[in-house]
Design a protein around this motif. Structure first.
Motif, PDB file in Angstrom:
ATOM      1  N   ASP A  81       0.797  -1.227   0.000  1.00 51.48           N
ATOM      2  CA  ASP A  81       0.000   0.000   0.000  1.00 51.48           C
ATOM      3  C   ASP A  81       0.829   1.276   0.000  1.00 51.48           C
ATOM      4  O   ASP A  81       0.303   2.352  -0.283  1.00 51.48           O
ATOM      5  CB  ASP A  81      -0.989   0.007   1.177  1.00 51.48           C
ATOM      6  N   GLU A  82       2.123   1.197   0.287  1.00 47.89           N
ATOM      7  CA  GLU A  82       2.982   2.377   0.247  1.00 47.89           C
ATOM      8  C   GLU A  82       3.664   2.459  -1.113  1.00 47.89           C
ATOM      9  O   GLU A  82       4.446   1.582  -1.479  1.00 47.89           O
ATOM     10  CB  GLU A  82       4.035   2.302   1.361  1.00 47.89           C
ATOM     11  N   ARG A  83       3.367   3.529  -1.850  1.00 43.24           N
ATOM     12  CA  ARG A  83       3.856   3.643  -3.231  1.00 43.24           C
ATOM     13  C   ARG A  83       5.385   3.591  -3.322  1.00 43.24           C
ATOM     14  O   ARG A  83       5.942   2.888  -4.154  1.00 43.24           O
ATOM     15  CB  ARG A  83       3.356   4.932  -3.861  1.00 43.24           C
ATOM     16  N   MET A  84       6.070   4.340  -2.467  1.00 40.21           N
ATOM     17  CA  MET A  84       7.532   4.386  -2.554  1.00 40.21           C
ATOM     18  C   MET A  84       8.153   3.019  -2.244  1.00 40.21           C
ATOM     19  O   MET A  84       9.112   2.603  -2.897  1.00 40.21           O
ATOM     20  CB  MET A  84       8.084   5.455  -1.593  1.00 40.21           C
ATOM     21  N   ILE A  85       7.593   2.340  -1.243  1.00 39.31           N
ATOM     22  CA  ILE A  85       8.093   0.999  -0.922  1.00 39.31           C
ATOM     23  C   ILE A  85       7.828   0.049  -2.080  1.00 39.31           C
ATOM     24  O   ILE A  85       8.667  -0.773  -2.445  1.00 39.31           O
ATOM     25  CB  ILE A  85       7.432   0.472   0.368  1.00 39.31           C
ATOM     26  N   ARG A  86       6.639   0.181  -2.695  1.00 39.62           N
ATOM     27  CA  ARG A  86       6.274  -0.679  -3.820  1.00 39.62           C
ATOM     28  C   ARG A  86       7.244  -0.468  -4.991  1.00 39.62           C
ATOM     29  O   ARG A  86       7.695  -1.429  -5.618  1.00 39.62           O
ATOM     30  CB  ARG A  86       4.838  -0.392  -4.246  1.00 39.62           C
ATOM     31  N   GLU A  87       7.565   0.798  -5.256  1.00 34.43           N
ATOM     32  CA  GLU A  87       8.487   1.091  -6.358  1.00 34.43           C
ATOM     33  C   GLU A  87       9.887   0.534  -6.063  1.00 34.43           C
ATOM     34  O   GLU A  87      10.565   0.019  -6.959  1.00 34.43           O
ATOM     35  CB  GLU A  87       8.547   2.598  -6.600  1.00 34.43           C
ATOM     36  N   GLY A  88      10.299   0.655  -4.783  1.00 32.48           N
ATOM     37  CA  GLY A  88      11.606   0.120  -4.409  1.00 32.48           C
ATOM     38  C   GLY A  88      11.666  -1.391  -4.544  1.00 32.48           C
ATOM     39  O   GLY A  88      12.655  -1.951  -5.022  1.00 32.48           O
ATOM     40  N   LEU A  89      10.578  -2.056  -4.129  1.00 31.06           N
ATOM     41  CA  LEU A  89      10.514  -3.514  -4.258  1.00 31.06           C
ATOM     42  C   LEU A  89      10.546  -3.941  -5.717  1.00 31.06           C
ATOM     43  O   LEU A  89      11.206  -4.915  -6.081  1.00 31.06           O
ATOM     44  CB  LEU A  89       9.250  -4.043  -3.585  1.00 31.06           C
ATOM     45  N   LYS A  90       9.823  -3.202  -6.550  1.00 31.72           N
ATOM     46  CA  LYS A  90       9.807  -3.533  -7.977  1.00 31.72           C
ATOM     47  C   LYS A  90      11.208  -3.452  -8.563  1.00 31.72           C
ATOM     48  O   LYS A  90      11.632  -4.324  -9.329  1.00 31.72           O
ATOM     49  CB  LYS A  90       8.862  -2.587  -8.727  1.00 31.72           C
ATOM     50  N   VAL A 120       4.178 -11.279  -4.203  1.00 29.59           N
ATOM     51  CA  VAL A 120       4.930 -10.667  -3.119  1.00 29.59           C
ATOM     52  C   VAL A 120       3.996  -9.657  -2.469  1.00 29.59           C
ATOM     53  O   VAL A 120       3.543  -8.722  -3.121  1.00 29.59           O
ATOM     54  CB  VAL A 120       6.206  -9.975  -3.636  1.00 29.59           C
ATOM     55  N   THR A 121       3.684  -9.836  -1.180  1.00 28.05           N
ATOM     56  CA  THR A 121       2.676  -8.994  -0.551  1.00 28.05           C
ATOM     57  C   THR A 121       3.058  -8.544   0.851  1.00 28.05           C
ATOM     58  O   THR A 121       3.688  -9.286   1.608  1.00 28.05           O
ATOM     59  CB  THR A 121       1.308  -9.711  -0.501  1.00 28.05           C
ATOM     60  N   ASP A 122       2.667  -7.317   1.160  1.00 31.50           N
ATOM     61  CA  ASP A 122       2.775  -6.821   2.532  1.00 31.50           C
ATOM     62  C   ASP A 122       1.755  -7.576   3.378  1.00 31.50           C
ATOM     63  O   ASP A 122       0.786  -8.130   2.856  1.00 31.50           O
ATOM     64  CB  ASP A 122       2.484  -5.314   2.563  1.00 31.50           C
ATOM     65  N   PRO A 136       3.344 -19.708  -5.400  1.00 28.53           N
ATOM     66  CA  PRO A 136       4.324 -19.198  -4.431  1.00 28.53           C
ATOM     67  C   PRO A 136       3.954 -17.802  -3.916  1.00 28.53           C
ATOM     68  O   PRO A 136       3.547 -16.933  -4.700  1.00 28.53           O
ATOM     69  CB  PRO A 136       5.626 -19.153  -5.238  1.00 28.53           C
ATOM     70  N   ILE A 137       4.114 -17.601  -2.605  1.00 26.14           N
ATOM     71  CA  ILE A 137       3.799 -16.311  -1.982  1.00 26.14           C
ATOM     72  C   ILE A 137       4.936 -15.933  -1.043  1.00 26.14           C
ATOM     73  O   ILE A 137       5.374 -16.739  -0.227  1.00 26.14           O
ATOM     74  CB  ILE A 137       2.486 -16.385  -1.171  1.00 26.14           C
ATOM     75  N   VAL A 138       5.406 -14.693  -1.156  1.00 24.76           N
ATOM     76  CA  VAL A 138       6.409 -14.160  -0.245  1.00 24.76           C
ATOM     77  C   VAL A 138       5.777 -13.025   0.555  1.00 24.76           C
ATOM     78  O   VAL A 138       5.225 -12.085  -0.026  1.00 24.76           O
ATOM     79  CB  VAL A 138       7.655 -13.637  -1.003  1.00 24.76           C
ATOM     80  N   ILE A 139       5.833 -13.134   1.884  1.00 23.74           N
ATOM     81  CA  ILE A 139       5.285 -12.124   2.769  1.00 23.74           C
ATOM     82  C   ILE A 139       6.373 -11.118   3.136  1.00 23.74           C
ATOM     83  O   ILE A 139       7.489 -11.498   3.497  1.00 23.74           O
ATOM     84  CB  ILE A 139       4.749 -12.767   4.071  1.00 23.74           C
ATOM     85  N   ILE A 140       6.014  -9.817   3.060  1.00 25.01           N
ATOM     86  CA  ILE A 140       6.936  -8.763   3.485  1.00 25.01           C
ATOM     87  C   ILE A 140       6.219  -7.913   4.526  1.00 25.01           C
ATOM     88  O   ILE A 140       5.074  -7.508   4.321  1.00 25.01           O
ATOM     89  CB  ILE A 140       7.377  -7.902   2.294  1.00 25.01           C
ATOM     90  N   LEU A 174      11.331  -9.332   6.552  1.00 26.56           N
ATOM     91  CA  LEU A 174      11.044  -8.115   7.317  1.00 26.56           C
ATOM     92  C   LEU A 174      11.631  -6.879   6.642  1.00 26.56           C
ATOM     93  O   LEU A 174      12.707  -6.934   6.052  1.00 26.56           O
ATOM     94  CB  LEU A 174      11.611  -8.242   8.732  1.00 26.56           C
ATOM     95  N   LYS A 175      10.879  -5.766   6.743  1.00 26.52           N
ATOM     96  CA  LYS A 175      11.389  -4.482   6.270  1.00 26.52           C
ATOM     97  C   LYS A 175      12.345  -3.914   7.322  1.00 26.52           C
ATOM     98  O   LYS A 175      12.135  -4.133   8.520  1.00 26.52           O
ATOM     99  CB  LYS A 175      10.236  -3.505   6.062  1.00 26.52           C
ATOM    100  N   PRO A 176      13.366  -3.153   6.903  1.00 28.94           N
ATOM    101  CA  PRO A 176      13.751  -2.922   5.506  1.00 28.94           C
ATOM    102  C   PRO A 176      14.312  -4.197   4.872  1.00 28.94           C
ATOM    103  O   PRO A 176      15.018  -4.954   5.535  1.00 28.94           O
ATOM    104  CB  PRO A 176      14.824  -1.839   5.610  1.00 28.94           C
ATOM    105  N   ILE A 177      13.968  -4.398   3.620  1.00 26.25           N
ATOM    106  CA  ILE A 177      14.331  -5.646   2.945  1.00 26.25           C
ATOM    107  C   ILE A 177      15.835  -5.735   2.730  1.00 26.25           C
ATOM    108  O   ILE A 177      16.459  -4.806   2.222  1.00 26.25           O
ATOM    109  CB  ILE A 177      13.613  -5.738   1.581  1.00 26.25           C
ATOM    110  N   ASP A 178      16.384  -6.850   3.128  1.00 19.15           N
ATOM    111  CA  ASP A 178      17.785  -7.140   2.850  1.00 19.15           C
ATOM    112  C   ASP A 178      17.867  -7.674   1.417  1.00 19.15           C
ATOM    113  O   ASP A 178      17.269  -8.703   1.099  1.00 19.15           O
ATOM    114  CB  ASP A 178      18.308  -8.185   3.843  1.00 19.15           C
TER     115      ASP A 178
END
Length: 252
Positions: free
Chosen positions: A9-18, A53-55, A78-82, A104-108
């Motif tokens: 739901d956080e745009r900046m985090i989503r862009e960083g993950l992408k 990949v989901t929060d 497959p599902i990855v929880i963040i 866990l955030k911040p993602i390593d």
């Protein structure tokens, strides 16, 4: 290339993950993004990614509720929880749904790369099995026949209702199974194929007739001419009007 649905739901985090997924790993591309679980479920009713990949905490439908719904639709996806919450209680619940990993955030970055590498190995093995099975003569005759029928239905009803539910009813199958079967047999999602066929027909009508754009939009299944023009520009690279002008000039 394996397709990823990214839910955050956080745009900046989503862009960083992408960026991390596409540039920091090999073999994955973010095919779609959702701001919350509700958007993700709406997408999953017609499409099937290779990985989600989901929060874990979001508005409307949170990650845990989303995973529960996903497991009702796709048992082995497959599902990855963040999550930003180091709450083992949530991790336990997530593991109950057989998630691939819990980060866990911040993602390593290295941890994410390692997780996706393991998932890719699993996906590669499944892909190889499918390819071996499909190489057996006659093993998928019935499935191929079903897909041919679905494609024919799409071509014959471009201006009508082409929802997954409608297509499934035309061949007497479960919608989710048809979605999986179509992707397995053709390598693409049902909605992508429908869009391609509609755009091909639209280009033909723009080139060969003098119909108004809004009439062409309705003939290829778009009730909103504005939506049609947005999709056309995205798929073709220019507006319907520009395409008509270009096609007309090439005939001179």
């Amino acid at each position: 290339m394996y397709k990823v649905l990214l839910v955050e739901d956080e745009r900046m985090i989503r862009e960083g993950l992408k960026t991390l997924i596409e540039k920091g790993t090999s073999g994955f591309a973010v095919m779609a993004e959702a701001e919350n679980g509700k958007e993700a479920l709406h997408y999953l009713r017609t499409e099937m990614p290779d990985l989600i990949v989901t929060d874990i905490r979001m508005r409307e439908v949170d990650g845990l509720a989303l995973i529960g719904k996903i497991r009702e639709m796709y048992e082995e996806l497959p599902i990855v929880i963040i999550s930003g919450y180091g709450d083992f209680h949530y991790a336990q619940k997530a593991l109950k749904y057989k998630v691939s990993d819990y980060l866990l955030k911040p993602i390593d970055r290295l941890e994410l790369v390692s997780t996706l590498a393991k998932i890719r190995q699993v996906l590669d093995r499944k892909k190889n099995v499918r390819e071996e099975e499909s190489s057996v003569d006659g093993s998928h005759r019935e499935e191929r026949q079903i897909i041919r029928k679905v494609k024919a239905f799409i071509h014959d009803h471009l201006d009508g209702d082409l929802r997954l539910q409608t297509l499934a009813e035309s061949v007497h199958l479960n919608p989710i199974y048809l979605s999986q079967l179509f992707k397995t047999e053709t390598g693409e999602n049902v909605s992508d194929y429908i869009t391609q066929v509609r755009m091909k027909r639209a280009k033909q009508l723009l080139h060969e007739t003098s119909l108004k754009v809004y009439d062409i939009a309705r003939l290829v299944g778009y009730q909103s001419s504005k939506h049609f023009m947005l999709v056309f520009k995205k798929e073709v690279g220019m507006t319907p009007g520009s395409y008509r002008d270009l096609a007309g000039s090439e005939d001179l």
